[in-house]
Write a protein that holds these residues in place. Structure first.
Motif, PDB file in Angstrom:
ATOM      1  N   THR A 137      19.463  37.921  43.672  1.00  0.00           N
ATOM      2  CA  THR A 137      19.658  36.465  43.607  1.00  0.00           C
ATOM      3  C   THR A 137      21.117  36.062  43.358  1.00  0.00           C
ATOM      4  N   ASP A 138      22.035  37.020  43.416  1.00  0.00           N
ATOM      5  CA  ASP A 138      23.443  36.721  43.117  1.00  0.00           C
ATOM      6  C   ASP A 138      24.337  37.237  44.245  1.00  0.00           C
ATOM      7  N   PRO A 139      24.664  36.394  45.218  1.00  0.00           N
ATOM      8  CA  PRO A 139      25.423  36.848  46.394  1.00  0.00           C
ATOM      9  C   PRO A 139      26.896  37.128  46.139  1.00  0.00           C
ATOM     10  N   VAL A 140      27.416  36.747  44.972  1.00  0.00           N
ATOM     11  CA  VAL A 140      28.834  37.005  44.660  1.00  0.00           C
ATOM     12  C   VAL A 140      28.958  37.661  43.283  1.00  0.00           C
ATOM     13  N   PHE A 141      28.083  38.617  43.007  1.00  0.00           N
ATOM     14  CA  PHE A 141      28.034  39.185  41.661  1.00  0.00           C
ATOM     15  C   PHE A 141      29.291  39.967  41.300  1.00  0.00           C
ATOM     16  N   THR A 142      30.034  40.495  42.278  1.00  0.00           N
ATOM     17  CA  THR A 142      31.224  41.266  41.915  1.00  0.00           C
ATOM     18  C   THR A 142      32.385  40.383  41.479  1.00  0.00           C
ATOM     19  N   ALA A 143      32.233  39.066  41.601  1.00  0.00           N
ATOM     20  CA  ALA A 143      33.274  38.173  41.082  1.00  0.00           C
ATOM     21  C   ALA A 143      33.482  38.401  39.583  1.00  0.00           C
ATOM     22  N   ALA A 144      32.456  38.890  38.904  1.00  0.00           N
ATOM     23  CA  ALA A 144      32.561  39.185  37.473  1.00  0.00           C
ATOM     24  C   ALA A 144      33.542  40.320  37.201  1.00  0.00           C
ATOM     25  N   PHE A 145      33.847  41.127  38.230  1.00  0.00           N
ATOM     26  CA  PHE A 145      34.817  42.210  38.067  1.00  0.00           C
ATOM     27  C   PHE A 145      36.253  41.702  38.169  1.00  0.00           C
ATOM     28  N   ALA A 146      36.392  40.419  38.519  1.00  0.00           N
ATOM     29  CA  ALA A 146      37.684  39.707  38.433  1.00  0.00           C
ATOM     30  C   ALA A 146      38.765  40.244  39.362  1.00  0.00           C
ATOM     31  N   CYS A 147      38.491  40.263  40.667  1.00  0.00           N
ATOM     32  CA  CYS A 147      39.565  40.530  41.631  1.00  0.00           C
ATOM     33  C   CYS A 147      39.937  39.210  42.294  1.00  0.00           C
ATOM     34  N   SER A 148      41.110  39.158  42.903  1.00  0.00           N
ATOM     35  CA  SER A 148      41.594  37.888  43.448  1.00  0.00           C
ATOM     36  C   SER A 148      40.777  37.421  44.653  1.00  0.00           C
ATOM     37  N   GLY A 150      37.524  37.411  44.867  1.00  0.00           N
ATOM     38  CA  GLY A 150      36.327  36.725  44.380  1.00  0.00           C
ATOM     39  C   GLY A 150      35.023  37.357  44.815  1.00  0.00           C
ATOM     40  N   ARG A 151      35.066  38.366  45.662  1.00  0.00           N
ATOM     41  CA  ARG A 151      33.883  39.130  46.052  1.00  0.00           C
ATOM     42  C   ARG A 151      34.347  40.483  46.589  1.00  0.00           C
ATOM     43  N   PHE A 152      33.408  41.413  46.713  1.00  0.00           N
ATOM     44  CA  PHE A 152      33.738  42.797  47.076  1.00  0.00           C
ATOM     45  C   PHE A 152      34.822  43.345  46.148  1.00  0.00           C
ATOM     46  N   CYS A 153      34.610  43.091  44.854  1.00  0.00           N
ATOM     47  CA  CYS A 153      35.545  43.547  43.823  1.00  0.00           C
ATOM     48  C   CYS A 153      35.082  44.882  43.254  1.00  0.00           C
ATOM     49  N   GLU A 154      36.021  45.715  42.918  1.00  0.00           N
ATOM     50  CA  GLU A 154      35.714  47.014  42.329  1.00  0.00           C
ATOM     51  C   GLU A 154      35.561  46.901  40.819  1.00  0.00           C
ATOM     52  N   GLY A 155      34.524  47.554  40.292  1.00  0.00           N
ATOM     53  CA  GLY A 155      34.261  47.498  38.859  1.00  0.00           C
ATOM     54  C   GLY A 155      34.999  48.554  38.058  1.00  0.00           C
ATOM     55  N   SER A 156      35.522  49.582  38.745  1.00  0.00           N
ATOM     56  CA  SER A 156      36.259  50.640  38.054  1.00  0.00           C
ATOM     57  C   SER A 156      37.740  50.502  38.372  1.00  0.00           C
ATOM     58  N   LEU A 157      38.577  50.380  37.365  1.00  0.00           N
ATOM     59  CA  LEU A 157      40.003  50.165  37.577  1.00  0.00           C
ATOM     60  C   LEU A 157      40.785  51.465  37.690  1.00  0.00           C
ATOM     61  N   PHE A 158      40.150  52.600  37.309  1.00  0.00           N
ATOM     62  CA  PHE A 158      40.813  53.892  37.385  1.00  0.00           C
ATOM     63  C   PHE A 158      39.836  54.934  37.918  1.00  0.00           C
ATOM     64  N   ASP A 159      40.363  55.940  38.638  1.00  0.00           N
ATOM     65  CA  ASP A 159      39.502  57.011  39.117  1.00  0.00           C
ATOM     66  C   ASP A 159      39.455  58.126  38.079  1.00  0.00           C
ATOM     67  N   SER A 160      38.839  59.254  38.445  1.00  0.00           N
ATOM     68  CA  SER A 160      38.666  60.338  37.480  1.00  0.00           C
ATOM     69  C   SER A 160      39.980  61.010  37.098  1.00  0.00           C
ATOM     70  N   ASN A 161      41.012  60.798  37.908  1.00  0.00           N
ATOM     71  CA  ASN A 161      42.334  61.338  37.587  1.00  0.00           C
ATOM     72  C   ASN A 161      43.211  60.313  36.865  1.00  0.00           C
ATOM     73  N   GLU A 166      42.515  50.076  43.619  1.00  0.00           N
ATOM     74  CA  GLU A 166      42.688  48.726  44.135  1.00  0.00           C
ATOM     75  C   GLU A 166      41.401  47.925  43.918  1.00  0.00           C
ATOM     76  N   PRO A 167      41.452  46.816  43.174  1.00  0.00           N
ATOM     77  CA  PRO A 167      40.223  46.069  42.870  1.00  0.00           C
ATOM     78  C   PRO A 167      39.690  45.253  44.046  1.00  0.00           C
ATOM     79  N   ASN A 168      40.573  44.831  44.961  1.00  0.00           N
ATOM     80  CA  ASN A 168      40.137  44.037  46.109  1.00  0.00           C
ATOM     81  C   ASN A 168      39.682  44.964  47.236  1.00  0.00           C
ATOM     82  N   ARG A 169      38.373  44.949  47.514  1.00  0.00           N
ATOM     83  CA  ARG A 169      37.810  45.812  48.546  1.00  0.00           C
ATOM     84  C   ARG A 169      37.379  44.959  49.739  1.00  0.00           C
TER      85      ARG A 169
END
Length: 224
Positions: A137-148, A150-161, A166-169
């Motif tokens: 029911t939430d078509p823009v739920f990744t906006a909560a991850f706060a990328c510019s 507003g959607r298709f935002c990455e929730g992880s700011l760092f990889d395993s290394n 890049e937060p904007n996907r």
């Protein structure tokens, strides 16, 4: 509307009737909304090791989740980040996949199976496909991850290394299904009935309250 391109090639052609040879199927397209779901149906005539993986993350695509179900919609495995990356050949093309791509390799019995593709963190609600997904029911739920974007935002700011991610996907996805007899993109699962009924009741309640709070006459224009 999703754009879907499908490429499928048999691993060899048989002129005479007989069991289908294992094949590799490559699918790609793009989401319209964060909470889109793409469903794939595939079949195995004989037991064997099947591989499903995405290769879109490295090209800037969103963080994918692959979920494997049996033909009745019972969950077998839900997989987010598959491995530290690598490369596989499908239909003569080498596809690189990254740490945030999904990767599944399993021995499966002969039969029909379903795979679904969603974006992190749109996991399944339960072990039944019919119950839907967390973000239906939430078509823009990744906006909560706060990328510019507003959607298709990455929730992880760092990889395993510990390297920055890049937060904007992008909305792009690529899915590959290897060593199966057939595979196709099927209809996108609808949100479960109870969820639709709940939303319908909410909209009716809001409309009732709005009408009760004003004495102004309302005129409606209906186009057919």
């Amino acid at each position: 509307m999703k754009k879907i391109l499908v490429i499928a090639a048999l691993a060899g052609a048989a002129a005479l009737p007989g069991p289908a040879l294992p094949a590799a199927f490559d699918f790609n397209g793009s989401f319209a909304q964060d909470n889109d779901v793409v469903r794939f149906d595939f079949n195995l005539g004989l037991p064997g090791a099947v591989t499903l993986f995405t290769s879109s993350w490295l090209g800037g695509g969103f963080d994918p989740i692959l979920t494997l179900w049996d033909g009745g919609g019972n969950q077998i495995l839900e997989q987010d980040d598959g491995s530290l990356g690598g490369a596989l050949v499908s239909n003569g093309v080498t596809y690189n996949y990254g740490e945030f791509d999904s990767y599944i390799n399993m021995n499966l019995a002969a039969g029909n199976y379903i795979a679904t593709l969603t974006q992190y963190d749109n996991f399944s609600v339960s072990t039944l496909l019919a119950d839907g997904f967390l973000r239906d029911t939430d078509p823009v739920f990744t906006a909560a991850f706060a990328c510019s974007n507003g959607r298709f935002c990455e929730g992880s700011l760092f990889d395993s290394n510990n390297n920055p991610v890049e937060p904007n996907r992008t909305a792009a996805w690529d899915v590959h299904i290897l060593n199966v007899d057939s595979a196709s993109v099927n209809s996108v699962p609808e949100p479960p009935t109870w969820m639709l009924l709940s939303l319908s009741g909410l909209f009716l309640l809001i409309g009732h309250c709005s009408r009760a709070s004003t004495a102004k006459p309302v005129s409606r224009e209906v186009s057919v």
